[in-house]
Design a protein around this motif. Structure first.
Motif, PDB file in Angstrom:
ATOM      1  N   ARG A 132       7.958  -8.594   0.647  1.00  0.00           N
ATOM      2  CA  ARG A 132       8.856  -7.509   0.247  1.00  0.00           C
ATOM      3  C   ARG A 132       8.233  -6.659  -0.853  1.00  0.00           C
ATOM      4  O   ARG A 132       7.979  -7.138  -1.949  1.00  0.00           O
ATOM      5  CB  ARG A 132      10.193  -8.082  -0.226  1.00  0.00           C
ATOM      6  CG  ARG A 132      10.952  -8.807   0.879  1.00  0.00           C
ATOM      7  CD  ARG A 132      12.238  -9.438   0.371  1.00  0.00           C
ATOM      8  NE  ARG A 132      12.912 -10.192   1.421  1.00  0.00           N
ATOM      9  CZ  ARG A 132      14.053 -10.853   1.255  1.00  0.00           C
ATOM     10  NH1 ARG A 132      14.627 -10.860   0.051  1.00  0.00           N
ATOM     11  NH2 ARG A 132      14.596 -11.504   2.263  1.00  0.00           N
ATOM     12  N   ASN A 133       7.986  -5.416  -0.535  1.00  0.00           N
ATOM     13  CA  ASN A 133       7.414  -4.480  -1.498  1.00  0.00           C
ATOM     14  C   ASN A 133       7.799  -3.061  -1.080  1.00  0.00           C
ATOM     15  O   ASN A 133       8.545  -2.872  -0.115  1.00  0.00           O
ATOM     16  CB  ASN A 133       5.887  -4.654  -1.587  1.00  0.00           C
ATOM     17  CG  ASN A 133       5.215  -4.582  -0.224  1.00  0.00           C
ATOM     18  OD1 ASN A 133       5.498  -3.687   0.570  1.00  0.00           O
ATOM     19  ND2 ASN A 133       4.315  -5.514   0.056  1.00  0.00           N
ATOM     20  N   LEU A 134       7.299  -2.089  -1.790  1.00  0.00           N
ATOM     21  CA  LEU A 134       7.651  -0.695  -1.502  1.00  0.00           C
ATOM     22  C   LEU A 134       7.232  -0.297  -0.084  1.00  0.00           C
ATOM     23  O   LEU A 134       7.974   0.391   0.612  1.00  0.00           O
ATOM     24  CB  LEU A 134       6.984   0.234  -2.520  1.00  0.00           C
ATOM     25  CG  LEU A 134       7.174   1.739  -2.298  1.00  0.00           C
ATOM     26  CD1 LEU A 134       8.649   2.119  -2.315  1.00  0.00           C
ATOM     27  CD2 LEU A 134       6.397   2.534  -3.357  1.00  0.00           C
ATOM     28  N   TYR A 135       6.058  -0.739   0.333  1.00  0.00           N
ATOM     29  CA  TYR A 135       5.563  -0.378   1.668  1.00  0.00           C
ATOM     30  C   TYR A 135       6.479  -0.935   2.763  1.00  0.00           C
ATOM     31  O   TYR A 135       6.887  -0.212   3.669  1.00  0.00           O
ATOM     32  CB  TYR A 135       4.142  -0.896   1.856  1.00  0.00           C
ATOM     33  CG  TYR A 135       3.612  -0.650   3.247  1.00  0.00           C
ATOM     34  CD1 TYR A 135       3.083   0.592   3.605  1.00  0.00           C
ATOM     35  CD2 TYR A 135       3.657  -1.645   4.217  1.00  0.00           C
ATOM     36  CE1 TYR A 135       2.622   0.834   4.890  1.00  0.00           C
ATOM     37  CE2 TYR A 135       3.192  -1.415   5.503  1.00  0.00           C
ATOM     38  CZ  TYR A 135       2.678  -0.169   5.831  1.00  0.00           C
ATOM     39  OH  TYR A 135       2.229   0.063   7.119  1.00  0.00           O
ATOM     40  N   THR A 136       6.800  -2.235   2.701  1.00  0.00           N
ATOM     41  CA  THR A 136       7.637  -2.828   3.744  1.00  0.00           C
ATOM     42  C   THR A 136       9.071  -2.293   3.679  1.00  0.00           C
ATOM     43  O   THR A 136       9.740  -2.188   4.712  1.00  0.00           O
ATOM     44  CB  THR A 136       7.636  -4.364   3.645  1.00  0.00           C
ATOM     45  OG1 THR A 136       7.942  -4.770   2.306  1.00  0.00           O
ATOM     46  CG2 THR A 136       6.291  -4.920   4.059  1.00  0.00           C
ATOM     47  N   LYS A 191      -1.233  -3.737   1.112  1.00  0.00           N
ATOM     48  CA  LYS A 191      -1.925  -3.854  -0.168  1.00  0.00           C
ATOM     49  C   LYS A 191      -2.807  -2.641  -0.439  1.00  0.00           C
ATOM     50  O   LYS A 191      -2.895  -2.148  -1.564  1.00  0.00           O
ATOM     51  CB  LYS A 191      -2.763  -5.133  -0.196  1.00  0.00           C
ATOM     52  CG  LYS A 191      -1.922  -6.404  -0.192  1.00  0.00           C
ATOM     53  CD  LYS A 191      -2.806  -7.637  -0.190  1.00  0.00           C
ATOM     54  CE  LYS A 191      -1.945  -8.906  -0.148  1.00  0.00           C
ATOM     55  NZ  LYS A 191      -2.792 -10.130  -0.085  1.00  0.00           N
ATOM     56  N   LYS A 192      -3.470  -2.155   0.599  1.00  0.00           N
ATOM     57  CA  LYS A 192      -4.336  -0.984   0.441  1.00  0.00           C
ATOM     58  C   LYS A 192      -3.521   0.261   0.107  1.00  0.00           C
ATOM     59  O   LYS A 192      -3.905   1.060  -0.745  1.00  0.00           O
ATOM     60  CB  LYS A 192      -5.140  -0.762   1.719  1.00  0.00           C
ATOM     61  CG  LYS A 192      -6.172  -1.845   1.971  1.00  0.00           C
ATOM     62  CD  LYS A 192      -7.118  -1.458   3.090  1.00  0.00           C
ATOM     63  CE  LYS A 192      -8.220  -2.496   3.246  1.00  0.00           C
ATOM     64  NZ  LYS A 192      -9.235  -2.101   4.255  1.00  0.00           N
ATOM     65  N   ILE A 193      -2.381   0.413   0.787  1.00  0.00           N
ATOM     66  CA  ILE A 193      -1.524   1.576   0.539  1.00  0.00           C
ATOM     67  C   ILE A 193      -0.960   1.537  -0.877  1.00  0.00           C
ATOM     68  O   ILE A 193      -0.963   2.548  -1.596  1.00  0.00           O
ATOM     69  CB  ILE A 193      -0.380   1.644   1.569  1.00  0.00           C
ATOM     70  CG1 ILE A 193      -0.931   1.982   2.962  1.00  0.00           C
ATOM     71  CG2 ILE A 193       0.679   2.658   1.146  1.00  0.00           C
ATOM     72  CD1 ILE A 193      -1.560   3.352   3.068  1.00  0.00           C
ATOM     73  N   GLN A 223      -0.689   3.493  -6.551  1.00  0.00           N
ATOM     74  CA  GLN A 223      -0.753   3.301  -8.002  1.00  0.00           C
ATOM     75  C   GLN A 223      -1.853   4.154  -8.626  1.00  0.00           C
ATOM     76  O   GLN A 223      -1.667   4.740  -9.703  1.00  0.00           O
ATOM     77  CB  GLN A 223      -0.990   1.822  -8.331  1.00  0.00           C
ATOM     78  CG  GLN A 223       0.195   0.921  -8.010  1.00  0.00           C
ATOM     79  CD  GLN A 223       1.435   1.238  -8.822  1.00  0.00           C
ATOM     80  OE1 GLN A 223       1.353   1.825  -9.905  1.00  0.00           O
ATOM     81  NE2 GLN A 223       2.599   0.869  -8.317  1.00  0.00           N
ATOM     82  N   GLU A 224      -2.979   4.245  -7.956  1.00  0.00           N
ATOM     83  CA  GLU A 224      -4.092   5.050  -8.472  1.00  0.00           C
ATOM     84  C   GLU A 224      -3.730   6.530  -8.521  1.00  0.00           C
ATOM     85  O   GLU A 224      -4.013   7.231  -9.497  1.00  0.00           O
ATOM     86  CB  GLU A 224      -5.332   4.836  -7.601  1.00  0.00           C
ATOM     87  CG  GLU A 224      -5.935   3.438  -7.750  1.00  0.00           C
ATOM     88  CD  GLU A 224      -7.037   3.168  -6.748  1.00  0.00           C
ATOM     89  OE1 GLU A 224      -7.203   3.983  -5.805  1.00  0.00           O
ATOM     90  OE2 GLU A 224      -7.732   2.137  -6.897  1.00  0.00           O
ATOM     91  N   LYS A 225      -3.095   7.007  -7.454  1.00  0.00           N
ATOM     92  CA  LYS A 225      -2.726   8.429  -7.390  1.00  0.00           C
ATOM     93  C   LYS A 225      -1.615   8.743  -8.380  1.00  0.00           C
ATOM     94  O   LYS A 225      -1.608   9.807  -9.011  1.00  0.00           O
ATOM     95  CB  LYS A 225      -2.298   8.794  -5.967  1.00  0.00           C
ATOM     96  CG  LYS A 225      -1.916  10.256  -5.797  1.00  0.00           C
ATOM     97  CD  LYS A 225      -1.836  10.650  -4.333  1.00  0.00           C
ATOM     98  CE  LYS A 225      -3.205  10.826  -3.738  1.00  0.00           C
ATOM     99  NZ  LYS A 225      -3.198  11.553  -2.443  1.00  0.00           N
ATOM    100  N   LEU A 226      -0.679   7.817  -8.547  1.00  0.00           N
ATOM    101  CA  LEU A 226       0.427   8.020  -9.477  1.00  0.00           C
ATOM    102  C   LEU A 226      -0.085   8.143 -10.911  1.00  0.00           C
ATOM    103  O   LEU A 226       0.359   9.017 -11.666  1.00  0.00           O
ATOM    104  CB  LEU A 226       1.422   6.865  -9.356  1.00  0.00           C
ATOM    105  CG  LEU A 226       2.701   6.986 -10.186  1.00  0.00           C
ATOM    106  CD1 LEU A 226       3.497   8.230  -9.799  1.00  0.00           C
ATOM    107  CD2 LEU A 226       3.562   5.730 -10.027  1.00  0.00           C
TER     108      LEU A 226
END
Length: 284
Positions: free
Chosen positions: A172-176, A268-270, A275-278
Motif C-alpha cells: 500500500r503506497n501512493l502508486y497502488t 518503487k521506481k515511480i 520524490q526527486e521531482k517534488l
C-alpha cells in the motif's frame, strides 16, 4: 498549495496534465478539501501553467497536446477491451473486469498494450485466469512472453478473489492507491466495483477525495466449503499454470487469492522519481 503541487508533479511523471476536477479527485493529501480550495490554490501557484483547461508544471505545455492525442489512441483500445470483455463476462466466476494502468486514464500511446484487472468468485482465480487467457488466444489479443510488438494486446496483470479484495498492507503506497482509484470498471456483477473500493478505503490516506460518492458493502470472508467440482477444476488450473510458469518466474506475486504479474518493482521506481521531482519543484 503544496499538496496541489504534489498532485501535479505526480501526474507529470506520466506526462499527464490535469483538469481542475482531476486535481481535486487525485489530490495528494491526508485530508479532504473542497473544489473551491483547490481553485484558490491553483491561482496562487506560480510554477504551473494552463492551456485548454489543463494544468501542468511550467515549461511542460507540450504534454497537453500529447494527452489529447493519447485520448484518441485510447478510445480504440477501450473499444477492443469492451469487445473482448463481453466474452470474458460469460465466464460465471468473473465478478468484475476493469481497465488498469495508463489506459484507465485514457493516457495510452499507440504502441501500448492493454492492462486488465479481474475480480473472481471465491476459490476461482486460477481457473478464471486460464479461461480468460483462452479467450485472449482465440481472438489473437493475448500478450505473449517476449513479444516486442504489443499494441492492443491484452495483459491480465492482476486477478483477485472477491474474498480478498483488500490489497496487501505491504504493497500500500501512493502508486497502488492511484491504481485502485483510477481503475475503470467495464463489467460489474453484483455491485462488485463498489465492494472493491470499500474494501480498499486505505487509499484515502493518500487520495482522500478519490472515493467520494462511492459506497458499498464489505464482502464477508466465507469459510472454506466442502470439496466441489469447482475446487477440483481450480486445483487443476493452478498446477497446470504453475508448471508452465516455473521456467519463467520473475517478480510475480502468486497465491490462492491474488495473482499479480509485474516484470519489476515499477511502483518503487515511480515513487523514487516522484520524490526527486517534488524536491526539485519545492525549491523553486
Amino acid at each position: 498549495q503544496t499538496d496541489v503541487l504534489k498532485t501535479i508533479v505526480y501526474a507529470d511523471i506520466f506526462d499527464y496534465p490535469l483538469t481542475e476536477d482531476e486535481i481535486w479527485r487525485f489530490f495528494i493529501s491526508d485530508t479532504r478539501v473542497s473544489k473551491q480550495v483547490i481553485g484558490q490554490a491553483i491561482e496562487k501557484l506560480k510554477i504551473i501553467e494552463s492551456k485548454k483547461g489543463f494544468y501542468c508544471l511550467e515549461k511542460r505545455k507540450n504534454i497537453i497536446d500529447e494527452r489529447i492525442n493519447r485520448k484518441i489512441y485510447s478510445k480504440k483500445k477501450i473499444s477492443i477491451t469492451h469487445k473482448i470483455s463481453s466474452y470474458i463476462s460469460f465466464i460465471p466466476t468473473v465478478s468484475l473486469i476493469g481497465i488498469s494502468g495508463g489506459l484507465a486514464m485514457e493516457n495510452a500511446n499507440m504502441d501500448d498494450d492493454i492492462d486488465l484487472f479481474i475480480v473472481t468468485k471465491n476459490d476461482a482465480v486460477w481457473l478464471t485466469r486460464l479461461l480468460a487467457l483462452f479467450v485472449f488466444e482465440v481472438f489473437g489479443v493475448r500478450r505473449k512472453r517476449g513479444e516486442t510488438k504489443v499494441s492492443n494486446k491484452i495483459c491480465l496483470n492482476m486477478i483477485v478473489s472477491e474474498m480478498h479484495l483488500s490489497l496487501p498492507k505491504a504493497g500500500r503506497n501512493l502508486y497502488t492507491a492511484h491504481e485502485v482509484v483510477q481503475m475503470k470498471p467495464i463489467f460489474d456483477r453484483g455491485n462488485m466495483y463498489k465492494k472493491f473500493i470499500t474494501a480498499n478505503r486505505w487509499v484515502e490516506r493518500f487520495l482522500p477525495n478519490a472515493t467520494v460518492g462511492i459506497n458499498g458493502k464489505e464482502v464477508e470472508t466465507k469459510k472454506k466449503q466442502k470439496i466441489s467440482l469447482l475446487n477440483v477444476l481450480e486445483w487443476f488450473a493452478k498446477y497446470l499454470q504453475l508448471w508452465y510458469m516455473s521456467k519463467h518466474r520473475t517478480n510475480q506475486k502468486i497465491g490462492d487469492y491474488m495473482l499479480a504479474f509485474y516484470p519489476f518493482d515499477y511502483d518503487k521506481k515511480i515513487l523514487k522519481k516522484y520524490q526527486e521531482k517534488l524536491k526539485k519543484y519545492q525549491k523553486i
